[in-house]
Structures are given as structure tokens and as C-alpha cells.
Design a protein around this motif. Structure first.
Motif, PDB file in Angstrom:
ATOM      1  N   GLU A 240     115.971  34.856   4.280  1.00 25.88           N
ATOM      2  CA  GLU A 240     116.488  34.140   3.118  1.00 25.88           C
ATOM      3  C   GLU A 240     116.642  32.668   3.467  1.00 25.88           C
ATOM      4  OE1 GLU A 240     119.557  35.923   0.947  1.00 25.88           O
ATOM      5  OE2 GLU A 240     118.657  37.906   1.085  1.00 25.88           O
ATOM      6  N   VAL A 241     116.098  31.819   2.613  1.00 25.97           N
ATOM      7  CA  VAL A 241     116.091  30.384   2.841  1.00 25.97           C
ATOM      8  C   VAL A 241     116.894  29.712   1.738  1.00 25.97           C
ATOM      9  CG1 VAL A 241     114.637  28.330   3.070  1.00 25.97           C
ATOM     10  CG2 VAL A 241     113.804  30.548   3.902  1.00 25.97           C
TER      11      VAL A 241
ATOM     12  N   ALA B 210     107.998  41.366 -10.938  1.00 32.15           N
ATOM     13  CA  ALA B 210     108.611  42.625 -10.511  1.00 32.15           C
ATOM     14  C   ALA B 210     110.057  42.407 -10.083  1.00 32.15           C
ATOM     15  CB  ALA B 210     107.815  43.225  -9.350  1.00 32.15           C
ATOM     16  N   ASP B 211     110.869  43.431 -10.235  1.00 28.20           N
ATOM     17  CA  ASP B 211     112.278  43.313  -9.834  1.00 28.20           C
ATOM     18  C   ASP B 211     112.391  43.422  -8.307  1.00 28.20           C
ATOM     19  OD1 ASP B 211     111.954  46.037  -9.312  1.00 28.20           O
ATOM     20  OD2 ASP B 211     113.283  46.686 -10.919  1.00 28.20           O
ATOM     21  N   ASP B 212     113.552  43.027  -7.793  1.00 32.31           N
ATOM     22  CA  ASP B 212     113.759  42.979  -6.344  1.00 32.31           C
ATOM     23  C   ASP B 212     113.557  44.329  -5.659  1.00 32.31           C
ATOM     24  OD1 ASP B 212     114.291  40.268  -6.539  1.00 32.31           O
ATOM     25  OD2 ASP B 212     116.457  40.526  -6.608  1.00 32.31           O
ATOM     26  N   PRO B 213     114.078  45.438  -6.188  1.00 30.90           N
ATOM     27  CA  PRO B 213     113.837  46.717  -5.514  1.00 30.90           C
ATOM     28  C   PRO B 213     112.346  47.049  -5.385  1.00 30.90           C
ATOM     29  CG  PRO B 213     115.653  46.952  -7.053  1.00 30.90           C
ATOM     30  CD  PRO B 213     115.036  45.598  -7.296  1.00 30.90           C
TER      31      PRO B 213
ATOM     32  N   THR C   8     120.746  38.268  -5.000  1.00 30.07           N
ATOM     33  CA  THR C   8     120.475  39.680  -5.292  1.00 30.07           C
ATOM     34  C   THR C   8     119.646  40.406  -4.241  1.00 30.07           C
ATOM     35  OG1 THR C   8     118.527  39.141  -6.637  1.00 30.07           O
ATOM     36  CG2 THR C   8     120.640  39.304  -7.778  1.00 30.07           C
ATOM     37  N   VAL C   9     118.726  39.732  -3.585  1.00 32.59           N
ATOM     38  CA  VAL C   9     117.862  40.423  -2.619  1.00 32.59           C
ATOM     39  C   VAL C   9     118.702  41.048  -1.504  1.00 32.59           C
ATOM     40  CG1 VAL C   9     116.065  40.122  -0.867  1.00 32.59           C
ATOM     41  CG2 VAL C   9     115.762  39.150  -3.126  1.00 32.59           C
ATOM     42  N   THR C  10     119.707  40.337  -1.028  1.00 33.45           N
ATOM     43  CA  THR C  10     120.564  40.867   0.032  1.00 33.45           C
ATOM     44  C   THR C  10     121.182  42.193  -0.390  1.00 33.45           C
ATOM     45  OG1 THR C  10     121.074  38.626   0.762  1.00 33.45           O
ATOM     46  CG2 THR C  10     122.536  40.358   1.515  1.00 33.45           C
ATOM     47  N   HIS C  11     121.699  42.230  -1.603  1.00 32.22           N
ATOM     48  CA  HIS C  11     122.326  43.453  -2.129  1.00 32.22           C
ATOM     49  C   HIS C  11     121.339  44.621  -2.102  1.00 32.22           C
ATOM     50  CE1 HIS C  11     124.420  46.188  -4.815  1.00 32.22           C
ATOM     51  NE2 HIS C  11     123.322  46.214  -5.552  1.00 32.22           N
TER      52      HIS C  11
ATOM     53  N   ILE D 295     118.441  40.865   8.165  1.00 31.58           N
ATOM     54  CA  ILE D 295     118.364  39.777   7.194  1.00 31.58           C
ATOM     55  C   ILE D 295     118.702  38.513   7.956  1.00 31.58           C
ATOM     56  CG2 ILE D 295     119.316  38.774   5.089  1.00 31.58           C
ATOM     57  CD1 ILE D 295     119.947  41.638   4.164  1.00 31.58           C
ATOM     58  N   TYR D 296     117.757  37.584   7.976  1.00 34.83           N
ATOM     59  CA  TYR D 296     117.960  36.291   8.631  1.00 34.83           C
ATOM     60  C   TYR D 296     118.165  35.242   7.544  1.00 34.83           C
ATOM     61  CZ  TYR D 296     116.261  37.869  13.231  1.00 34.83           C
ATOM     62  OH  TYR D 296     116.103  38.485  14.438  1.00 34.83           O
TER      63      TYR D 296
END
Length: 115
Positions: free
Chosen positions: A80-81, A37-40, A60-63, A110-111
Motif C-alpha cells: 500500500e502506497v 472489479a471490487d477489492d475482493p 478498504t484493501v487492508t480490510h 501488507i507493506y
């Protein structure tokens, strides 16, 4: 706090976290039918299920997470790691977050790990 591990999230981190804290509520995208599945879509599912997304996809996830918040949609939180982070340090940081955060405290946050 409940987690959703993104598709390419390091299984060594997941296994280590579960070894240290077996009662952590963590599912993987493939376990819930979101493989590929895509990030959204992943972020939407995480928000619906009140799960914080664990990911290595800083690009991309941050965006998409910020896009959700700008649109007034819920965003349960993202951790995010970096790929080059020490596995032991990431596990310790996740345990710290679990032990020191209240339910819902990561909403809209967002960490980045390591801390």
C-alpha cells in the motif's frame, strides 16, 4: 516477484519502476479484465496468479486482505502506497523489495510505502 497494479495506482510509479527495472513482471487490473472489479475480486485474482497487489487504497484493501487471511484463503501480499509519498522514494522502495525479497516472502503480508 510478480505485481498487479490496482485500478487507480499511479502510472508514474509504474513507468518509473519499469524504466529502472524493465524485466519486472507487472500487469494492471485493466490489462487482465478486472477494470471496475471490487477489492475482493482483485485480491482473489492476485492470489490465483501469485501476484502482489500494488494499491493506494489503504481504506478498504487492508480490510479485505485481512478478511481473506482470517478465512484461511491465500493472500499473496499487498503493498500500500500513500498518495502523498514521493514517487522517487516509492520506486526506490519497490526496487529494494524486489531485490531483497524471496519469492513468496510477502505471502500474508501488507507493506506500507514509503518504508
Amino acid at each position: 516477484m510478480k505485481f498487479l497494479a490496482d485500478e487507480n495506482f499511479d502510472n508514474t510509479i509504474i513507468r518509473g519502476l519499469l524504466r529502472r527495472k524493465p524485466d519486472v513482471d507487472l500487469v494492471h487490473v485493466r490489462d487482465v479484465g478486472l477494470a471496475g472489479a471490487d477489492d475482493p475480486t482483485v485480491l482473489e485474482w492476485a492470489a490465483q496468479e501469485n501476484r502482489v497487489l500494488l494499491t493506494h487504497d489503504v481504506a478498504t484493501v487492508t480490510h479485505y486482505a485481512y478478511e481473506r487471511m482470517a478465512a484461511g484463503q491465500s493472500m499473496t501480499g499487498v503493498i500500500e502506497v500513500t498518495f502523498d509519498a514521493s514517487i522517487g522514494r516509492v520506486i526506490e522502495d519497490l526496487l529494494f523489495i524486489l531485490d531483497c525479497s524471496l519469492e513468496g516472502e510477502l505471502e500474508g503480508q501488507i507493506y506500507y510505502l514509503p518504508l
